[in-house]
Design an enzyme around this catalytic site. Structure first.
Site, mmCIF file in Angstrom:
data_model
loop_
_atom_site.group_PDB
_atom_site.id
_atom_site.type_symbol
_atom_site.label_atom_id
_atom_site.label_comp_id
_atom_site.label_asym_id
_atom_site.label_seq_id
_atom_site.Cartn_x
_atom_site.Cartn_y
_atom_site.Cartn_z
ATOM 1 N N GLU A 32 -6.955 -5.046 12.568
ATOM 2 C CA GLU A 32 -8.231 -4.416 12.177
ATOM 3 C C GLU A 32 -9.418 -5.292 12.588
ATOM 4 O O GLU A 32 -10.278 -4.881 13.358
ATOM 5 C CB GLU A 32 -8.247 -4.171 10.654
ATOM 6 C CG GLU A 32 -7.295 -3.049 10.231
ATOM 7 C CD GLU A 32 -7.104 -2.960 8.714
ATOM 8 O OE1 GLU A 32 -6.968 -4.021 8.066
ATOM 9 O OE2 GLU A 32 -7.075 -1.830 8.184
ATOM 10 N N GLU A 64 0.580 -2.474 11.947
ATOM 11 C CA GLU A 64 0.341 -2.706 10.519
ATOM 12 C C GLU A 64 1.515 -2.223 9.701
ATOM 13 O O GLU A 64 1.791 -2.723 8.622
ATOM 14 C CB GLU A 64 -0.924 -1.948 10.120
ATOM 15 C CG GLU A 64 -1.281 -2.018 8.648
ATOM 16 C CD GLU A 64 -2.358 -1.022 8.314
ATOM 17 O OE1 GLU A 64 -3.512 -1.270 8.698
ATOM 18 O OE2 GLU A 64 -2.037 0.015 7.703
ATOM 19 N N GLU A 65 2.214 -1.207 10.205
ATOM 20 C CA GLU A 65 3.293 -0.587 9.422
ATOM 21 C C GLU A 65 4.655 -1.235 9.644
ATOM 22 O O GLU A 65 5.639 -0.836 9.031
ATOM 23 C CB GLU A 65 3.397 0.924 9.748
ATOM 24 C CG GLU A 65 2.147 1.734 9.433
ATOM 25 C CD GLU A 65 1.739 1.697 7.955
ATOM 26 O OE1 GLU A 65 0.556 1.905 7.670
ATOM 27 O OE2 GLU A 65 2.615 1.436 7.096
ATOM 28 N N LEU A 70 -2.889 4.230 11.611
ATOM 29 C CA LEU A 70 -3.772 5.141 10.899
ATOM 30 C C LEU A 70 -4.577 4.342 9.876
ATOM 31 O O LEU A 70 -4.017 3.770 8.942
ATOM 32 C CB LEU A 70 -2.964 6.238 10.202
ATOM 33 C CG LEU A 70 -3.817 7.504 10.067
ATOM 34 C CD1 LEU A 70 -3.851 8.233 11.407
ATOM 35 C CD2 LEU A 70 -3.299 8.390 9.013
ATOM 36 N N ASP A 71 -5.879 4.267 10.128
ATOM 37 C CA ASP A 71 -6.752 3.502 9.228
ATOM 38 C C ASP A 71 -7.524 4.465 8.334
ATOM 39 O O ASP A 71 -8.042 5.471 8.804
ATOM 40 C CB ASP A 71 -7.725 2.678 10.087
ATOM 41 C CG ASP A 71 -8.752 1.996 9.227
ATOM 42 O OD1 ASP A 71 -8.391 1.047 8.519
ATOM 43 O OD2 ASP A 71 -9.909 2.471 9.204
ATOM 44 N N ASP A 101 -3.299 -0.636 14.308
ATOM 45 C CA ASP A 101 -3.260 -0.003 12.987
ATOM 46 C C ASP A 101 -3.146 1.489 13.297
ATOM 47 O O ASP A 101 -4.133 2.107 13.692
ATOM 48 C CB ASP A 101 -4.555 -0.336 12.227
ATOM 49 C CG ASP A 101 -4.625 0.389 10.894
ATOM 50 O OD1 ASP A 101 -5.635 0.174 10.186
ATOM 51 O OD2 ASP A 101 -3.704 1.158 10.565
ATOM 52 N N ASP A 112 0.863 -1.202 0.000
ATOM 53 C CA ASP A 112 0.000 0.000 0.000
ATOM 54 C C ASP A 112 0.895 1.247 0.000
ATOM 55 O O ASP A 112 1.946 1.245 0.632
ATOM 56 C CB ASP A 112 -0.839 0.062 1.298
ATOM 57 C CG ASP A 112 -1.779 -1.137 1.420
ATOM 58 O OD1 ASP A 112 -2.130 -1.685 0.357
ATOM 59 O OD2 ASP A 112 -2.098 -1.532 2.545
ATOM 60 N N ASP A 116 0.686 8.193 8.151
ATOM 61 C CA ASP A 116 0.803 6.789 8.612
ATOM 62 C C ASP A 116 2.071 6.653 9.454
ATOM 63 O O ASP A 116 2.084 6.092 10.544
ATOM 64 C CB ASP A 116 0.969 5.845 7.407
ATOM 65 C CG ASP A 116 -0.325 5.544 6.691
ATOM 66 O OD1 ASP A 116 -0.312 5.478 5.451
ATOM 67 O OD2 ASP A 116 -1.351 5.391 7.369
HETATM 68 P P1 AHG Z 1 -5.388 1.395 5.988
HETATM 69 O O1 AHG Z 1 -5.486 2.849 5.662
HETATM 70 O O2 AHG Z 1 -5.018 1.135 7.420
HETATM 71 O O3 AHG Z 1 -4.559 0.653 4.987
HETATM 72 O O4 AHG Z 1 -6.859 0.782 5.888
HETATM 73 C C1 AHG Z 1 -7.595 1.072 4.770
HETATM 74 C C2 AHG Z 1 -8.664 0.051 4.650
HETATM 75 C C3 AHG Z 1 -9.895 0.369 5.466
HETATM 76 O O5 AHG Z 1 -9.775 1.533 6.228
HETATM 77 C C4 AHG Z 1 -10.964 0.573 4.428
HETATM 78 O O6 AHG Z 1 -12.160 -0.043 4.821
HETATM 79 C C5 AHG Z 1 -10.402 -0.113 3.206
HETATM 80 O O7 AHG Z 1 -9.010 0.008 3.298
HETATM 81 C C6 AHG Z 1 -10.875 0.532 1.941
HETATM 82 O O8 AHG Z 1 -10.340 -0.272 0.921
HETATM 83 P P2 AHG Z 1 -10.835 -0.052 -0.595
HETATM 84 O O9 AHG Z 1 -10.299 1.293 -0.989
HETATM 85 O O10 AHG Z 1 -10.244 -1.202 -1.356
HETATM 86 O O11 AHG Z 1 -12.340 -0.095 -0.581
HETATM 87 MN MN MN Z 2 -6.534 -0.010 8.283
HETATM 88 MN MN MN Z 3 -3.316 1.737 8.421
#
Ligand code: AHG
Ligand code: MN
Ligand code: MN
Length: 343
Positions: free
Chosen positions: A287, A96-97, A120-121, A118, A67, A73
């Site tokens: 998560e 997560e990081e 920063l989600d 996590d 990602d 983050d």
């Molecule tokens: P993070 O920012 O910790 O990687 O989490 C992102 C996750 C979650 O927050 C969200 O429900 C999902 O990614 C959205 O994913 P899509 O953009 O694929 O829908």
């Molecule tokens: Mn997340």
């Molecule tokens: Mn995250």
């Protein structure tokens, strides 16, 4: 008119009350959560001024999930690690990081708790001023007092073993929602006094809802059973309150929190879009497990489509899982489709 002197119940007061009600509570846990709250206040301040400071945007690097990593983050991850490592109540952390377990530096005392988080989600929403959050789950190490090095077998525990879980939501206001197994309680940050005050006591999620949350752009990548679930919630049927309303923020914490208060089912199914992520995008330890404990304590349910999330035996630290979470009746319907009990 006389100003009300009553400030309301602070999170610290609430933690101390819970501690007094728990004979075995030693105060270590209260210390741990209080430090996490300080970290969240620091993150909240940066999130709220992010538009002004150069703390927005991608770092140009990618994390172990491939990602794109945002500056916030990294900032949030650093704040939590630096603040929590000296509390003296942790034997290690998992983020997560961070690819590997985060050890507690030798100059700090260790404890028996494990923090999984996590930092920063909802990263994709950071620079567009949409709610984001921090998710955490706390375990006790399996073989406490062992001065031996912490091993993954200590850490990789089922979500049912969590002693506490919750999240911070950096939205129109900053909130904290947590449970220690004695109900789910929500607190709102009052910047003027810098305290989280009790605003949502003993949250219970409606057993059935009229909201579904899923990223439908993956429809082509789902299997037929997954498509049948989403088609079910979209079908017109007055008796069962369908079609449900579609709500999808793209930050799990924001979608989860709305569904917790109003009722709803959030789904992140397995999809064939990315062969590296066959089991869906979301992570079990940082998560799914924490939110599964919160929703269960609020009377809801969380499943991977076949078994309760909290019963999944983790094979590795960054294991992913499909996630169906929210109002119990709706998650059970989704499970029935996945198990072939409904067509
Ligand atoms: P993070 O920012 O910790 O990687 O989490 C992102 C996750 C979650 O927050 C969200 O429900 C999902 O990614 C959205 O994913 P899509 O953009 O694929 O829908
Ligand atoms: Mn997340
Ligand atoms: Mn995250």
């Amino acid at each position: 008119m006389k100003k009300k002197s009553k400030v309301g119940i602070t999170i610290t007061q609430h933690l101390l009350n819970q501690q007094r009600e728990n004979p075995e509570a030693t105060g270590s846990f209260t210390k741990l959560l209080n430090e996490l709250i300080v970290a969240a206040k620091v993150i909240s301040r940066e999130v709220n001024k992010a538009g002004l400071a150069d703390i927005l945007g991608p770092t140009g690097t990618r994390n172990i999930y491939d990602d794109e990593v945002q500056k916030l983050d990294i900032f949030a991850n650093k704040v939590i690690i630096e603040r929590m490592q000296h509390v003296g109540e942790l034997c290690c952390m998992g983020s997560e990081e961070n690819e590997n377990l985060i050890e507690i530096p030798s100059q700090y005392p260790k404890g028996d708790y494990i923090l999984m988080f996590d930092p920063l989600d909802g990263s994709s929403n950071i620079d567009v001023n949409v709610s984001i959050g921090t998710i955490f789950g706390i375990y006790k190490r399996k073989n406490p007092d062992s001065c031996s090095e912490i091993s993954l077998s200590d850490v990789l525990q089922k979500g049912i073993n969590q002693v506490a879980a919750g999240y911070f939501l950096y939205g129109s206001s900053t909130m904290m929602v947590y449970t220690t197994g004695h109900g789910v309680h929500g607190f709102t940050l009052f910047p003027s006094i810098g305290e989280f005050l009790l605003s949502h006591e003993n949250i219970k999620i409606p057993e059935k809802s009229t909201i579904y949350s899923v990223n439908e752009s993956y429809y082509a990548y789902w299997d037929d059973k997954t498509r049948a679930i989403v088609d079910y919630f979209k079908k017109v049927d007055k008796d069962t309150g369908r079609p449900y309303t579609a709500r999808y923020v793209g930050s799990l914490v924001a979608d989860f929190h709305r569904n917790l208060l109003k009722g709803g089912i959030f789904m992140y199914p397995a999809d064939r879009k990315d062969p590296k992520k066959p089991g869906g995008k979301l992570r079990l330890m940082v998560e799914a497990n924490p939110l599964a404990m919160v929703v269960r304590e609020a009377g809801g349910y969380a499943s991977d489509g076949y078994v309760p999330i909290l019963d999944i035996d983790p094979g590795f630290l960054h294991q992913r899982t499909p996630l169906y979470i929210g109002s119990k009746k709706d998650v059970e319907i989704a499970e029935a489709f996945m198990k072939g009990e409904r067509k």
